[in-house]
Design an enzyme around this catalytic site. Structure first.
Site, PDB file in Angstrom:
ATOM      1  N   GLY A 233      12.368  -5.986   1.122  1.00 13.20           N
ATOM      2  CA  GLY A 233      13.192  -4.860   1.554  1.00 13.20           C
ATOM      3  C   GLY A 233      12.416  -3.949   2.478  1.00 13.20           C
TER       4      GLY A 233
ATOM      5  N   SER B 288       6.453  -9.207   0.644  1.00 18.81           N
ATOM      6  CA  SER B 288       6.764  -8.364   1.805  1.00 18.81           C
ATOM      7  C   SER B 288       6.554  -6.880   1.461  1.00 18.81           C
ATOM      8  CB  SER B 288       8.186  -8.657   2.282  1.00 18.81           C
ATOM      9  OG  SER B 288       8.402  -8.121   3.553  1.00 18.81           O
ATOM     10  N   ALA B 289       7.615  -6.083   1.330  1.00 22.18           N
ATOM     11  CA  ALA B 289       7.457  -4.660   0.989  1.00 22.18           C
ATOM     12  C   ALA B 289       6.706  -4.494  -0.333  1.00 22.18           C
ATOM     13  CB  ALA B 289       8.820  -3.981   0.908  1.00 22.18           C
TER      14      ALA B 289
ATOM     15  N   HIS C  65       4.247 -11.071   6.800  1.00 21.50           N
ATOM     16  CA  HIS C  65       4.972 -11.677   7.931  1.00 21.50           C
ATOM     17  C   HIS C  65       4.075 -11.703   9.178  1.00 21.50           C
ATOM     18  CE1 HIS C  65       9.048 -11.340   6.027  1.00 21.50           C
ATOM     19  NE2 HIS C  65       8.597 -10.207   5.540  1.00 21.50           N
TER      20      HIS C  65
ATOM     21  N   GLU D 236       3.704 -15.840   7.246  1.00 26.49           N
ATOM     22  CA  GLU D 236       4.827 -16.315   6.440  1.00 26.49           C
ATOM     23  C   GLU D 236       4.471 -17.682   5.859  1.00 26.49           C
ATOM     24  OE1 GLU D 236       8.524 -16.147   8.580  1.00 26.49           O
ATOM     25  OE2 GLU D 236       8.593 -13.959   8.415  1.00 26.49           O
TER      26      GLU D 236
END
Lengths: 200, 200
Positions: free
Chosen positions: B64, B98-99, B135, B171
């Site tokens: 997110g 990610s976040a 990423h 990734e």
């Protein structure tokens, strides 16, 4: 209020030289009578080198990192003063590109830059009553990268309360603001993201 | 200190399904005895839907928007508590993607996300003594886009004083941390950006 702003998406367009794509618009914007331009080099680390480059080539006006630029504007207590000088009757013309365009809007909430420093606020100079996303990129259906698209990021921004309309300014585009009139210049156009009321 | 962390770059890899690329690592990480997982849905707007999706598919754990996630962690006063519970002897395993990976590090200064909300600080939970760029994308020599590359952004970050080393996690990659040992898993590897002392 006679504000005059030229807000450029990017200073270099692929395949062209520095400010090639907006050179004529810059000449028209400042006109023949302007003898001095105040250049704000806060967005890059080496300010002397940046100023020298800008002076020599009149390039990348206002580009660099948006967080660094806005933090230095606050640290040097010039946010309100720039606003006053630009917005007053017969105010000083303002030109920005990329980061310099972001800080001219309501807030830097829609910058693409990495948050390398922590400014005291994301509120910006507020020369226009909306936000801009410079270097706007349309979603690429062939991308294999799984990071959010620009469209998804702006949609996330609009999920938050009290957020602004966002003008996605593609590379090659710029916005000329004269008083209460805004004109889109350049070859690549822009995309306007209005906040959807049903999301509130 | 026996901290155990699994920090994933991304939850979906192009061409595969949700968490396909790290499914086995997640099973190994949590093991058979774990019956309950605390899911923190702060990074997306619709928390109920996000939780439901995560529960159903065990996907996008911690993904997110990084700014939204960190701000909500501060608003709900759980930053210190998560740190304590993870870092203590026989602490609770932490997994983020990610976040969720960004907020596990020293600070969110090297997130790719749009700063859609203003957290009280960019300091994060601090489960590892460095920063991560999830990423991570290598510079693309064929790109026509004039925005900064990821490498240029991280270099700008390192121009600032007191900044951390940055692990560019491509990734498909993830970092397994067990106590003071970190192991890089996945197929795509990572790139470590150490801060250059001469820049100070």
């Amino acid at each position: 209020m006679k504000r005059r702003l030229l807000l450029v998406s990017n200073s270099t367009l692929h395949g062209g030289g520095y400010l090639d794509h907006c050179q004529q618009h810059i000449c028209d914007f400042f006109g023949k009578d302007v003898k001095r331009v105040l250049f704000v080099p806060y967005a890059l680390h080496d300010r002397d080198a940046y100023t020298k480059t800008a002076r020599n080539k009149f390039k990348t006006l206002g580009g660099g990192n948006t967080f660094r630029l806005l933090k230095s504007l606050y640290d040097n207590k010039v946010v309100t003063e720039i606003r006053r000088r630009v917005m007053e009757q017969d105010g000083i013309p303002y030109m920005g590109s990329s980061a310099g365009t972001n800080v001219a809007t309501i807030s830097i909430n829609t910058t693409n830059d990495m948050p390398i420093v922590y400014p005291p606020s994301f509120s910006a100079i507020g020369l226009v009553p909306f936000n801009i996303n410079p270097h706007y990129l349309d979603p690429d259906p062939h991308s294999r990268h799984m990071g959010e698209t620009r469209e998804q990021r702006i949609t996330q921004y609009h999920e938050e309360p009290d957020t602004q309309s966002v003008l996605g300014l593609r590379e090659g585009s710029m916005l000329l603001v004269e008083g209460n009139k805004a004109t889109l210049l350049g070859s690549t156009k822009a995309r306007l993201f209005s906040r959807c009321p049903t999301l509130v």
